[in-house]
Design a protein around this motif. Sequence first.
Motif, PDB file in Angstrom:
ATOM      1  N   UNK A 284     -60.165 -49.833  30.690  1.00  0.00           N
ATOM      2  CA  UNK A 284     -60.805 -49.587  29.593  1.00  0.00           C
ATOM      3  C   UNK A 284     -60.158 -48.312  28.757  1.00  0.00           C
ATOM      4  N   UNK A 285     -59.753 -47.494  29.700  1.00  0.00           N
ATOM      5  CA  UNK A 285     -59.078 -46.249  29.177  1.00  0.00           C
ATOM      6  C   UNK A 285     -57.843 -46.699  28.237  1.00  0.00           C
ATOM      7  N   UNK A 286     -56.911 -47.527  28.858  1.00  0.00           N
ATOM      8  CA  UNK A 286     -55.728 -47.867  28.338  1.00  0.00           C
ATOM      9  C   UNK A 286     -56.124 -48.661  27.014  1.00  0.00           C
ATOM     10  N   UNK A 287     -57.101 -49.757  26.856  1.00  0.00           N
ATOM     11  CA  UNK A 287     -57.436 -50.706  25.925  1.00  0.00           C
ATOM     12  C   UNK A 287     -58.133 -49.784  24.847  1.00  0.00           C
ATOM     13  N   UNK A 288     -58.980 -48.917  25.207  1.00  0.00           N
ATOM     14  CA  UNK A 288     -59.632 -47.823  24.066  1.00  0.00           C
ATOM     15  C   UNK A 288     -58.589 -46.910  23.414  1.00  0.00           C
ATOM     16  N   UNK A 289     -57.837 -46.324  24.161  1.00  0.00           N
ATOM     17  CA  UNK A 289     -56.601 -45.689  23.504  1.00  0.00           C
ATOM     18  C   UNK A 289     -55.915 -46.461  22.616  1.00  0.00           C
ATOM     19  N   UNK A 290     -55.311 -47.670  23.143  1.00  0.00           N
ATOM     20  CA  UNK A 290     -54.403 -48.358  22.147  1.00  0.00           C
ATOM     21  C   UNK A 290     -55.082 -48.672  20.954  1.00  0.00           C
ATOM     22  N   UNK A 291     -56.482 -49.051  21.146  1.00  0.00           N
ATOM     23  CA  UNK A 291     -57.186 -49.408  19.915  1.00  0.00           C
ATOM     24  C   UNK A 291     -57.292 -48.380  19.060  1.00  0.00           C
ATOM     25  N   UNK A 292     -57.647 -47.191  19.366  1.00  0.00           N
ATOM     26  CA  UNK A 292     -57.705 -45.928  18.624  1.00  0.00           C
ATOM     27  C   UNK A 292     -56.252 -45.627  17.708  1.00  0.00           C
ATOM     28  N   UNK A 293     -55.151 -45.777  18.793  1.00  0.00           N
ATOM     29  CA  UNK A 293     -53.808 -45.544  18.015  1.00  0.00           C
ATOM     30  C   UNK A 293     -53.540 -46.388  17.096  1.00  0.00           C
ATOM     31  N   UNK A 295     -55.861 -48.321  15.318  1.00  0.00           N
ATOM     32  CA  UNK A 295     -56.998 -48.696  14.042  1.00  0.00           C
ATOM     33  C   UNK A 295     -57.523 -47.346  13.587  1.00  0.00           C
ATOM     34  N   UNK A 296     -57.367 -46.167  14.169  1.00  0.00           N
ATOM     35  CA  UNK A 296     -57.569 -44.988  13.614  1.00  0.00           C
ATOM     36  C   UNK A 296     -56.670 -44.329  12.772  1.00  0.00           C
ATOM     37  N   UNK A 297     -56.877 -44.029  11.458  1.00  0.00           N
ATOM     38  CA  UNK A 297     -55.815 -43.586  10.645  1.00  0.00           C
ATOM     39  C   UNK A 297     -55.123 -42.206  11.094  1.00  0.00           C
ATOM     40  N   UNK A 298     -56.001 -41.501  11.946  1.00  0.00           N
ATOM     41  CA  UNK A 298     -55.477 -40.256  12.422  1.00  0.00           C
ATOM     42  C   UNK A 298     -54.262 -40.400  13.288  1.00  0.00           C
ATOM     43  N   UNK A 299     -54.490 -41.314  14.048  1.00  0.00           N
ATOM     44  CA  UNK A 299     -53.461 -41.706  15.131  1.00  0.00           C
ATOM     45  C   UNK A 299     -52.473 -42.653  14.789  1.00  0.00           C
ATOM     46  N   UNK A 300     -52.786 -43.541  13.866  1.00  0.00           N
ATOM     47  CA  UNK A 300     -51.868 -44.725  13.262  1.00  0.00           C
ATOM     48  C   UNK A 300     -51.061 -43.713  12.430  1.00  0.00           C
ATOM     49  N   UNK A 305     -45.106 -42.094  12.170  1.00  0.00           N
ATOM     50  CA  UNK A 305     -44.255 -41.007  11.898  1.00  0.00           C
ATOM     51  C   UNK A 305     -43.516 -40.673  12.963  1.00  0.00           C
ATOM     52  N   UNK A 306     -43.573 -41.565  14.136  1.00  0.00           N
ATOM     53  CA  UNK A 306     -42.970 -40.949  15.438  1.00  0.00           C
ATOM     54  C   UNK A 306     -43.557 -39.741  16.394  1.00  0.00           C
ATOM     55  N   UNK A 307     -44.705 -39.649  15.897  1.00  0.00           N
ATOM     56  CA  UNK A 307     -45.487 -38.476  16.731  1.00  0.00           C
ATOM     57  C   UNK A 307     -46.501 -39.170  17.354  1.00  0.00           C
ATOM     58  N   UNK A 308     -46.443 -39.798  18.687  1.00  0.00           N
ATOM     59  CA  UNK A 308     -47.505 -40.708  18.919  1.00  0.00           C
ATOM     60  C   UNK A 308     -48.818 -40.191  19.215  1.00  0.00           C
ATOM     61  N   UNK A 309     -48.831 -38.627  19.397  1.00  0.00           N
ATOM     62  CA  UNK A 309     -50.190 -38.219  19.650  1.00  0.00           C
ATOM     63  C   UNK A 309     -50.907 -38.986  20.841  1.00  0.00           C
ATOM     64  N   UNK A 310     -50.371 -39.472  22.008  1.00  0.00           N
ATOM     65  CA  UNK A 310     -51.013 -40.195  22.874  1.00  0.00           C
ATOM     66  C   UNK A 310     -51.995 -39.267  23.707  1.00  0.00           C
ATOM     67  N   UNK A 397     -48.717 -43.469  31.031  1.00  0.00           N
ATOM     68  CA  UNK A 397     -47.715 -44.306  30.850  1.00  0.00           C
ATOM     69  C   UNK A 397     -47.602 -45.610  30.330  1.00  0.00           C
ATOM     70  N   UNK A 398     -48.897 -46.271  30.525  1.00  0.00           N
ATOM     71  CA  UNK A 398     -48.893 -47.516  29.887  1.00  0.00           C
ATOM     72  C   UNK A 398     -49.032 -47.556  28.362  1.00  0.00           C
ATOM     73  N   UNK A 399     -49.779 -46.652  27.988  1.00  0.00           N
ATOM     74  CA  UNK A 399     -49.918 -46.399  26.557  1.00  0.00           C
ATOM     75  C   UNK A 399     -48.519 -46.203  26.006  1.00  0.00           C
ATOM     76  N   UNK A 400     -47.800 -45.128  26.394  1.00  0.00           N
ATOM     77  CA  UNK A 400     -46.732 -44.683  25.741  1.00  0.00           C
ATOM     78  C   UNK A 400     -45.538 -45.869  25.852  1.00  0.00           C
ATOM     79  N   UNK A 401     -45.539 -46.549  27.069  1.00  0.00           N
ATOM     80  CA  UNK A 401     -44.417 -47.522  27.233  1.00  0.00           C
ATOM     81  C   UNK A 401     -44.527 -48.486  26.139  1.00  0.00           C
ATOM     82  N   UNK A 402     -45.749 -49.299  25.779  1.00  0.00           N
ATOM     83  CA  UNK A 402     -45.935 -50.098  24.758  1.00  0.00           C
ATOM     84  C   UNK A 402     -45.847 -49.839  23.592  1.00  0.00           C
ATOM     85  N   UNK A 403     -45.941 -48.644  23.279  1.00  0.00           N
ATOM     86  CA  UNK A 403     -46.072 -47.795  21.866  1.00  0.00           C
ATOM     87  C   UNK A 403     -44.574 -47.458  21.278  1.00  0.00           C
ATOM     88  N   UNK A 404     -43.686 -47.173  22.540  1.00  0.00           N
ATOM     89  CA  UNK A 404     -42.430 -46.946  22.260  1.00  0.00           C
ATOM     90  C   UNK A 404     -41.623 -48.443  22.215  1.00  0.00           C
TER      91      UNK A 404
END
Length: 458
Positions: A284-293, A295-300, A305-310, A397-404
Amino acid sequence: MTPRGSGPHDTARHGARTGAQEVAPPGGCPVPYGAGGGGQHRGAERPMLLTDIVSSPDPHLVYRELRDTYGPVAPVELEPGLPAWLVLGYHELLVITRQEQLFSRDPRNWHALREGRIAPESPLMPMMRYHPVCYHEDGAEHRRMRVPFDEGVGRLNERAARRLIEVRCRALVARFSEEGHADLVNDYAALAPMMSLAGLFGLGPAQSEELVRTVLGVVGSNPGSEEAYQTQHRIIGEMIARQRSAPDTDLTWTFAHHPNLVTDEERYAAMHLMLIAGNAPTISWIAQTLRMMITDPRFAARLRGGRLGVDDALDEALWREPPLNAMPARYVLHDIELGGQVLRRGDCLIMGIGAANDDPEIRPDEGEDWGNRAHLAFSAGPHRCPAQLPARLIARTAVRTVLNLLPDLELTVPAEELVPSPSPWTRVPARLPVSFTPRRVPEGPDTGPDGAPSDPVG
């Protein structure tokens, strides 16, 4: 965090906000909800099913409606006709998590279980029946059984563990990276925690995938939960048997040999708990964080811009969408009043972590810093989650890996179509379909027989 004040649910209206008080039944009051007879203290409508609350499109709206109707403790049903109380208030949740002498973790104190009012095949049973493990014990027995968890996590070599997690996560991304599209829940988030955690237990990728299916079945509280639990039990037995004479190299060794676990039943239960506690909430933590990254304009904007804000997204997810939105359970040891409700001995209390984080007395205002750790995502008191370190390491690590590896992710459906899979405990989007530029992602070297770059425990 300092509460802002009494808000709409003051002491005069709903009872003590900071403690629990033993009471006699008020004269003329109907039978309290949950006390065998199925009546309720306040409100005439039949309570909602917990699964319907947790899986609703906006559970926070439901929590606020329940709080307006009942106060900080509200009646719910775990199954049709099976009553429980949902603790909505932040302060009330702290009370029940810190006072073991009044609120036990041992389900053998639950009157519905003692009286045989729950069918043996109920999908709730794998999560809520008694197991000889620290999660279901209080006092000295809890402390004895808790030690192997704390010592096992404390011995993790974070650098080696992170490399192992990166290898496992990269291998998952490599499966779909050349296709240009994926479902980041079912193709990635649902697999990454257990693939990583099983590696820390010394399992190779194939056995890790078998464990993935069992843990999802157990926590789903669906008709296949008992079968999934028994399959997991078999796998754990094979893991322990292999480690009886193996060197001290992984978490399985810790649980197989720790002197505080004195029977095979305790060893099995400890490993069940660690695998579930470190996996299902982390999905849940990974899925919800990826969703926010995404869909949420602040994180997107940071992502593009290369600043992930994970880390910011991870901490905000713990407030808004805690990995266990509702957590089983506490059992009342004495007739007592809490949050304006009269609770009876043997009643079941569900810890409404998502609701408590949204309590108007403590939640941050919009625009405030969500990075503080005053949330209750990992519970509180003696039973505070022992798997926080590996869970955060895996999630980050899971969130950063897929986003990178896939920096141009785009959601392929409207965000409002991202609905959660039914569960009384967790909120995981049923799917998170994305597109991206197809690319080949090398899986990376595996230097050990289990796919781990190096020993994660040291």
